[in-house]
Scaffold this motif. Structure first.
Motif, short mmCIF file in Angstrom:
data_model
loop_
_atom_site.label_atom_id
_atom_site.label_comp_id
_atom_site.label_asym_id
_atom_site.label_seq_id
_atom_site.Cartn_x
_atom_site.Cartn_y
_atom_site.Cartn_z
N ARG A 17 5.54 -4.08 -2.45
CA ARG A 17 5.54 -2.94 -1.77
C ARG A 17 6.59 -2.77 -0.62
O ARG A 17 6.95 -3.87 -0.15
N ALA A 21 0.33 2.27 3.35
CA ALA A 21 -0.33 3.28 2.73
C ALA A 21 0.09 4.66 3.56
O ALA A 21 -0.02 5.67 2.82
N ASN A 23 2.93 5.28 4.03
CA ASN A 23 4.48 5.40 3.70
C ASN A 23 5.42 5.13 4.92
O ASN A 23 6.48 5.72 4.97
N ASN A 53 12.75 9.83 3.27
CA ASN A 53 11.78 9.16 3.96
C ASN A 53 12.45 7.95 4.29
O ASN A 53 11.89 6.98 5.07
N GLY A 114 14.17 5.69 -1.00
CA GLY A 114 13.00 4.95 -1.53
C GLY A 114 12.83 4.64 -3.09
O GLY A 114 13.92 4.77 -3.70
N PRO A 115 11.70 4.50 -3.43
CA PRO A 115 11.60 4.37 -4.94
C PRO A 115 12.11 5.18 -5.86
O PRO A 115 12.76 4.43 -6.97
N GLY A 141 0.09 -0.19 -0.33
CA GLY A 141 1.29 0.52 0.02
C GLY A 141 2.02 1.27 -1.16
O GLY A 141 1.67 1.18 -2.35
N GLU A 142 3.28 1.75 -0.74
CA GLU A 142 4.13 2.28 -1.91
C GLU A 142 4.97 1.10 -2.32
O GLU A 142 5.67 0.32 -1.80
N CYS A 144 8.04 -0.64 -4.38
CA CYS A 144 9.43 -0.40 -4.24
C CYS A 144 10.16 0.30 -5.38
O CYS A 144 11.10 1.16 -5.18
#
Length: 185
Positions: A17, A21, A23, A53, A114-115, A141-142, A144
């Motif tokens: 991650r 959560a 972000n 983001n 980001g991802p 969490g987000e 990767c």
């Protein structure tokens, strides 16, 4: 167009991650050695690419040329908030056209997330620098990359033709290291 060298940079928790959560990159994923490594890499880059983001909160950030991915423009446009940045919609312009619009025709491009942004370049990375914080867990969490946690970040990088190099210890007390994943020609 002369060659662009594409490099990715991320630090992840033990569960792959890059944010919590909400972000947000939590403080427990911030380490001095990794910050020094990341800062030095961005200082060398000719262009920084990230989503809306993802950003870097560093003293040199305003001096860096950057490209911010967004759907709010048709192709490319100047960023009204940053004279060193352009906005880029990948649906409206190719990466090469956006780089040319940013004034970058050769050199190193640093992809910092980001991802979805990382995923767009998976088959183009020359090197992906994967920093890991093995003692940090962010289960909600987000991820990767799209596909994490079903697959590990390492499995995803390997599936895209990247091979791990020698890890470098960045923060010995916390076991934080960075591994270069390089494309094999």
């Amino acid at each position: 167009m002369p060659a662009l060298r594409i490099e990715g940079y991320v630090i992840v928790s033990a569960d792959g991650r890059l944010a919590d959560a909400d972000n947000v990159m939590p403080d427990e994923l911030k380490f001095e050695g990794d910050k020094r490594f990341f800062t030095a890499a961005l200082d060398r880059a000719d262009l920084i690419v990230h989503g809306r983001n993802s950003q870097e909160d560093q003293p040199n950030a305003p001096k860096r040329n950057r490209m911010i991915l967004t759907r709010k423009v048709g192709a490319t446009a100047p960023d009204p908030d940053n004279p060193k940045a352009i906005l880029w919609n990948p649906s409206g312009a190719s990466f090469e056209a956006a780089c040319a619009e940013a004034g970058v025709r050769s050199g190193t491009v640093a992809i910092i997330g980001g991802p979805r942004v990382f995923d767009m370049f998976m088959d183009r990375y020359d090197t992906f620098w994967l920093s890991q914080a093995p003692r940090v867990h962010l289960p909600d969490g987000e991820a990767c990359f799209p596909g994490v946690p079903a697959r590990s970040p390492q499995e995803i990088l390997a599936a895209h033709g990247l091979k791990p190099g020698q890890p470098q210890l960045l923060d010995p007390a916390d076991g934080v290291s960075v591994t270069p994943w390089r494309r094999v020609a």
